[in-house]
Design a protein around this motif. Structure first.
Motif, PDB file in Angstrom:
ATOM      1  N   MET A   1      56.293  26.125  -2.765  1.00 26.15           N
ATOM      2  CA  MET A   1      55.790  24.817  -3.189  1.00 26.15           C
ATOM      3  C   MET A   1      56.948  23.877  -3.513  1.00 26.15           C
ATOM      4  O   MET A   1      56.898  22.679  -3.192  1.00 26.15           O
ATOM      5  CB  MET A   1      54.884  25.001  -4.417  1.00 26.15           C
ATOM      6  CG  MET A   1      54.091  23.768  -4.784  1.00 26.15           C
ATOM      7  SD  MET A   1      52.872  23.389  -3.506  1.00 26.15           S
ATOM      8  CE  MET A   1      52.451  21.719  -3.957  1.00 26.15           C
ATOM      9  N   VAL A   2      57.992  24.404  -4.120  1.00 29.97           N
ATOM     10  CA  VAL A   2      59.169  23.590  -4.411  1.00 29.97           C
ATOM     11  C   VAL A   2      59.921  23.263  -3.128  1.00 29.97           C
ATOM     12  O   VAL A   2      60.405  22.141  -2.936  1.00 29.97           O
ATOM     13  CB  VAL A   2      60.086  24.322  -5.417  1.00 29.97           C
ATOM     14  CG1 VAL A   2      61.390  23.562  -5.621  1.00 29.97           C
ATOM     15  CG2 VAL A   2      59.368  24.493  -6.750  1.00 29.97           C
ATOM     16  N   VAL A   3      60.017  24.238  -2.225  1.00 34.97           N
ATOM     17  CA  VAL A   3      60.671  24.000  -0.936  1.00 34.97           C
ATOM     18  C   VAL A   3      59.985  22.854  -0.191  1.00 34.97           C
ATOM     19  O   VAL A   3      60.643  21.999   0.412  1.00 34.97           O
ATOM     20  CB  VAL A   3      60.648  25.282  -0.082  1.00 34.97           C
ATOM     21  CG1 VAL A   3      61.123  25.007   1.343  1.00 34.97           C
ATOM     22  CG2 VAL A   3      61.512  26.353  -0.715  1.00 34.97           C
TER      23      VAL A   3
ATOM     24  N   ALA B   1      54.324  32.964 -10.503  1.00 36.48           N
ATOM     25  CA  ALA B   1      54.296  31.686  -9.779  1.00 36.48           C
ATOM     26  C   ALA B   1      55.267  30.692 -10.407  1.00 36.48           C
ATOM     27  O   ALA B   1      56.033  30.015  -9.696  1.00 36.48           O
ATOM     28  CB  ALA B   1      52.884  31.115  -9.766  1.00 36.48           C
ATOM     29  N   ALA B   2      55.258  30.605 -11.731  1.00 35.57           N
ATOM     30  CA  ALA B   2      56.191  29.712 -12.421  1.00 35.57           C
ATOM     31  C   ALA B   2      57.632  30.156 -12.204  1.00 35.57           C
ATOM     32  O   ALA B   2      58.534  29.323 -12.035  1.00 35.57           O
ATOM     33  CB  ALA B   2      55.858  29.671 -13.909  1.00 35.57           C
ATOM     34  N   SER B   3      57.861  31.471 -12.179  1.00 39.87           N
ATOM     35  CA  SER B   3      59.212  31.984 -11.948  1.00 39.87           C
ATOM     36  C   SER B   3      59.708  31.626 -10.552  1.00 39.87           C
ATOM     37  O   SER B   3      60.878  31.249 -10.379  1.00 39.87           O
ATOM     38  CB  SER B   3      59.225  33.505 -12.123  1.00 39.87           C
ATOM     39  OG  SER B   3      58.810  33.874 -13.419  1.00 39.87           O
ATOM     40  N   GLY B   4      58.821  31.736  -9.550  1.00 41.54           N
ATOM     41  CA  GLY B   4      59.213  31.357  -8.200  1.00 41.54           C
ATOM     42  C   GLY B   4      59.571  29.889  -8.097  1.00 41.54           C
ATOM     43  O   GLY B   4      60.574  29.522  -7.473  1.00 41.54           O
ATOM     44  N   GLY B   5      58.775  29.024  -8.721  1.00 41.32           N
ATOM     45  CA  GLY B   5      59.089  27.608  -8.705  1.00 41.32           C
ATOM     46  C   GLY B   5      60.380  27.287  -9.434  1.00 41.32           C
ATOM     47  O   GLY B   5      61.190  26.470  -8.967  1.00 41.32           O
TER      48      GLY B   5
ATOM     49  N   ALA C   1      50.655  39.095  -7.636  1.00 43.36           N
ATOM     50  CA  ALA C   1      51.804  38.549  -8.353  1.00 43.36           C
ATOM     51  C   ALA C   1      52.921  38.171  -7.388  1.00 43.36           C
ATOM     52  O   ALA C   1      53.586  37.136  -7.540  1.00 43.36           O
ATOM     53  CB  ALA C   1      52.306  39.563  -9.377  1.00 43.36           C
ATOM     54  N   THR C   2      53.138  38.994  -6.353  1.00 41.53           N
ATOM     55  CA  THR C   2      54.168  38.697  -5.364  1.00 41.53           C
ATOM     56  C   THR C   2      53.788  37.478  -4.541  1.00 41.53           C
ATOM     57  O   THR C   2      54.621  36.599  -4.270  1.00 41.53           O
ATOM     58  CB  THR C   2      54.371  39.904  -4.434  1.00 41.53           C
ATOM     59  OG1 THR C   2      54.675  41.054  -5.222  1.00 41.53           O
ATOM     60  CG2 THR C   2      55.504  39.660  -3.454  1.00 41.53           C
ATOM     61  N   ALA C   3      52.512  37.408  -4.121  1.00 41.26           N
ATOM     62  CA  ALA C   3      52.054  36.268  -3.319  1.00 41.26           C
ATOM     63  C   ALA C   3      52.173  34.957  -4.105  1.00 41.26           C
ATOM     64  O   ALA C   3      52.560  33.922  -3.546  1.00 41.26           O
ATOM     65  CB  ALA C   3      50.616  36.491  -2.875  1.00 41.26           C
ATOM     66  N   THR C   4      51.866  34.977  -5.390  1.00 41.40           N
ATOM     67  CA  THR C   4      51.944  33.745  -6.175  1.00 41.40           C
ATOM     68  C   THR C   4      53.395  33.382  -6.496  1.00 41.40           C
ATOM     69  O   THR C   4      53.725  32.200  -6.603  1.00 41.40           O
ATOM     70  CB  THR C   4      51.132  33.883  -7.471  1.00 41.40           C
ATOM     71  OG1 THR C   4      51.542  35.053  -8.194  1.00 41.40           O
ATOM     72  CG2 THR C   4      49.651  34.008  -7.158  1.00 41.40           C
ATOM     73  N   PHE C   5      54.271  34.392  -6.624  1.00 36.61           N
ATOM     74  CA  PHE C   5      55.699  34.093  -6.772  1.00 36.61           C
ATOM     75  C   PHE C   5      56.201  33.333  -5.542  1.00 36.61           C
ATOM     76  O   PHE C   5      56.888  32.310  -5.663  1.00 36.61           O
ATOM     77  CB  PHE C   5      56.495  35.388  -6.935  1.00 36.61           C
ATOM     78  CG  PHE C   5      57.982  35.207  -6.799  1.00 36.61           C
ATOM     79  CD1 PHE C   5      58.744  34.739  -7.854  1.00 36.61           C
ATOM     80  CD2 PHE C   5      58.625  35.488  -5.594  1.00 36.61           C
ATOM     81  CE1 PHE C   5      60.120  34.546  -7.721  1.00 36.61           C
ATOM     82  CE2 PHE C   5      59.988  35.312  -5.444  1.00 36.61           C
ATOM     83  CZ  PHE C   5      60.743  34.843  -6.510  1.00 36.61           C
ATOM     84  N   LEU C   6      55.849  33.828  -4.356  1.00 32.80           N
ATOM     85  CA  LEU C   6      56.275  33.163  -3.126  1.00 32.80           C
ATOM     86  C   LEU C   6      55.638  31.786  -3.007  1.00 32.80           C
ATOM     87  O   LEU C   6      56.288  30.831  -2.555  1.00 32.80           O
ATOM     88  CB  LEU C   6      55.900  34.031  -1.923  1.00 32.80           C
ATOM     89  CG  LEU C   6      56.671  35.351  -1.811  1.00 32.80           C
ATOM     90  CD1 LEU C   6      56.084  36.216  -0.700  1.00 32.80           C
ATOM     91  CD2 LEU C   6      58.152  35.099  -1.550  1.00 32.80           C
TER      92      LEU C   6
ATOM     93  N   LEU D   1      48.397  25.420   1.687  1.00 30.33           N
ATOM     94  CA  LEU D   1      48.238  26.858   1.446  1.00 30.33           C
ATOM     95  C   LEU D   1      48.745  27.226   0.068  1.00 30.33           C
ATOM     96  O   LEU D   1      48.098  27.965  -0.679  1.00 30.33           O
ATOM     97  CB  LEU D   1      49.004  27.668   2.493  1.00 30.33           C
ATOM     98  CG  LEU D   1      48.716  27.390   3.960  1.00 30.33           C
ATOM     99  CD1 LEU D   1      49.613  28.262   4.824  1.00 30.33           C
ATOM    100  CD2 LEU D   1      47.261  27.659   4.253  1.00 30.33           C
ATOM    101  N   TRP D   2      49.933  26.751  -0.249  1.00 34.12           N
ATOM    102  CA  TRP D   2      50.557  27.164  -1.512  1.00 34.12           C
ATOM    103  C   TRP D   2      49.775  26.653  -2.711  1.00 34.12           C
ATOM    104  O   TRP D   2      49.719  27.321  -3.752  1.00 34.12           O
ATOM    105  CB  TRP D   2      52.002  26.710  -1.550  1.00 34.12           C
ATOM    106  CG  TRP D   2      52.754  27.046  -0.304  1.00 34.12           C
ATOM    107  CD1 TRP D   2      53.550  26.218   0.430  1.00 34.12           C
ATOM    108  CD2 TRP D   2      52.767  28.317   0.387  1.00 34.12           C
ATOM    109  NE1 TRP D   2      54.044  26.869   1.531  1.00 34.12           N
ATOM    110  CE2 TRP D   2      53.588  28.157   1.532  1.00 34.12           C
ATOM    111  CE3 TRP D   2      52.166  29.540   0.169  1.00 34.12           C
ATOM    112  CZ2 TRP D   2      53.819  29.187   2.435  1.00 34.12           C
ATOM    113  CZ3 TRP D   2      52.383  30.570   1.072  1.00 34.12           C
ATOM    114  CH2 TRP D   2      53.203  30.397   2.177  1.00 34.12           C
ATOM    115  N   LEU D   3      49.147  25.491  -2.569  1.00 34.44           N
ATOM    116  CA  LEU D   3      48.297  24.995  -3.655  1.00 34.44           C
ATOM    117  C   LEU D   3      47.116  25.925  -3.900  1.00 34.44           C
ATOM    118  O   LEU D   3      46.745  26.188  -5.051  1.00 34.44           O
ATOM    119  CB  LEU D   3      47.802  23.584  -3.328  1.00 34.44           C
ATOM    120  CG  LEU D   3      48.789  22.437  -3.554  1.00 34.44           C
ATOM    121  CD1 LEU D   3      48.227  21.136  -2.997  1.00 34.44           C
ATOM    122  CD2 LEU D   3      49.122  22.286  -5.035  1.00 34.44           C
ATOM    123  N   VAL D   4      46.507  26.423  -2.820  1.00 33.31           N
ATOM    124  CA  VAL D   4      45.365  27.331  -2.981  1.00 33.31           C
ATOM    125  C   VAL D   4      45.822  28.645  -3.613  1.00 33.31           C
ATOM    126  O   VAL D   4      45.136  29.205  -4.479  1.00 33.31           O
ATOM    127  CB  VAL D   4      44.674  27.583  -1.629  1.00 33.31           C
ATOM    128  CG1 VAL D   4      43.482  28.510  -1.814  1.00 33.31           C
ATOM    129  CG2 VAL D   4      44.219  26.275  -1.007  1.00 33.31           C
TER     130      VAL D   4
END
Length: 329
Positions: free
Chosen positions: A90-92, A194-198, A80-85, A115-118
């Motif tokens: 991905m937005v960055v 992941a959605a929250s990170g974006g 969950a942490t890795a997908t948040f980042l 990487l972030w896409l994977v």
């Protein structure tokens, strides 16, 4: 003894010595009976099955069978942490400053966009296809994250800094332990984070220079590491109230990923004692190495302490009465 039998017996070293003595011949005989004719090496599935079985028996002997559920819980939190980042970065990647005079990767900041896409694909798969597809994707994401510095250097492409990549690899290693049979609510967690990170990056991107990995990582990563550790500790306390010790093992397992997320702050504290305004590269590397050894050192030590406590609480082994006189020996 055939070569196949000898190799199976080497794999039996994963089991405790007394277990090998009592059941080793039976286990090896079963695998030999099921093996294809002419096979010289154990199949990967057989090897993995033997190692897993040996680990379970060692943990059972150490009175630490709750370690595996605890590591699986840590794996879900790490994913969950890795997908948040990944969602954040991905937005960055899409907000490269125009006219900044820095090289890019097409319309993106760096090759890190791949990487972030994977990683985002892993978040989706844990929801719709948990199990092998998820674990394969996490493995690919982790290996790609490890390889991108060398590949970017060879191709002359910009990449995310090591400060960003190192904790992502540590989170990926632990994410491989995520349970294959998660309940539906837990399977939603990585895609939600992941959605929250974006969303967080998109909301703040207008006021901050998100195109700079270095600036952002020095602010975001320590905060993420602190949140991860606090959430895990609170979860451990809540589970402990219900006599569930998984949370304690999850805290220990997440020490290294949380520490690597906070390397910049930890290194700053070390160099700050000497009056340096920013941590030096050698201090960053040294701090990362120390933190990287923290989890692999603390977990076995905790298992050893649990084993010792279990032996002491069990007391001396019961003795058998003499069949002739009835006295205990």
């Amino acid at each position: 003894m055939t070569a196949l039998e000898r190799r199976y017996r080497r794999l039996l070293l994963a089991y405790p010595a007394d277990y090998r003595r009592d059941r080793g011949d039976e286990i090896v005989g079963t695998y030999l009976d099921l093996a294809d004719g002419g096979r010289r090496w154990p199949s990967p599935s057989d090897a993995a099955d033997l190692v897993r079985g040996g680990l379970r028996q060692r943990l059972r002997a150490a009175v630490a069978t709750d370690l595996i559920p605890g590591v699986r819980l840590a794996g879900l939190l790490a994913l969950a942490t890795a997908t948040f980042l990944a969602g954040f970065w991905m937005v960055v990647e899409q907000q490269q400053p125009v006219g900044a005079g820095v090289p890019g990767f097409g319309p993106f900041v760096s090759a890190g966009v791949v990487l972030w896409l994977v990683w985002l694909l892993a978040a989706l798969l844990v929801l719709v296809a948990p199990g092998r597809p998820t674990h394969v994707t996490i493995t690919v994401a982790m290996l790609a994250t490890t390889a991108v510095p060398a590949l970017s250097l060879a191709a002359g492409l910009p990449r995310p800094p090591l400060l960003v990549l190192a904790p992502q690899v540590a989170l990926g290693v632990l994410a491989l332990a995520v349970d294959r049979h998660l309940p539906l609510t837990a399977r939603f967690l990585p895609i939600v984070t992941a959605a929250s990170g974006g969303a967080f990056a998109s909301r703040a991107g207008g006021s901050l220079y998100w195109g700079s990995y270095r600036w952002t990582s020095e602010q975001l990563l320590p905060a993420t590491g602190a949140v991860l550790l606090v959430v895990t500790v609170l979860l451990a306390v809540g589970l402990a109230i219900r006599q569930d010790t998984r949370g304690g093992w999850a805290v220990l397992a997440l020490l290294t990923p949380s520490g690597l997320l906070s390397v910049h702050i930890l290194a700053s504290a070390v160099d700050g004692l000497g009056g340096a305004p920013r941590p030096t590269y050698p201090t960053l590397v040294g701090t990362a190495l120390v933190v990287g050894l923290l989890g692999p050192t603390v977990l076995p030590a905790a298992v050893a302490l649990r084993r010792r406590a279990g032996i002491l609480s069990a007391g001396p082994r019961p003795t058998k009465p003499c069949p002739t006189c009835g006295t205990h020996r």
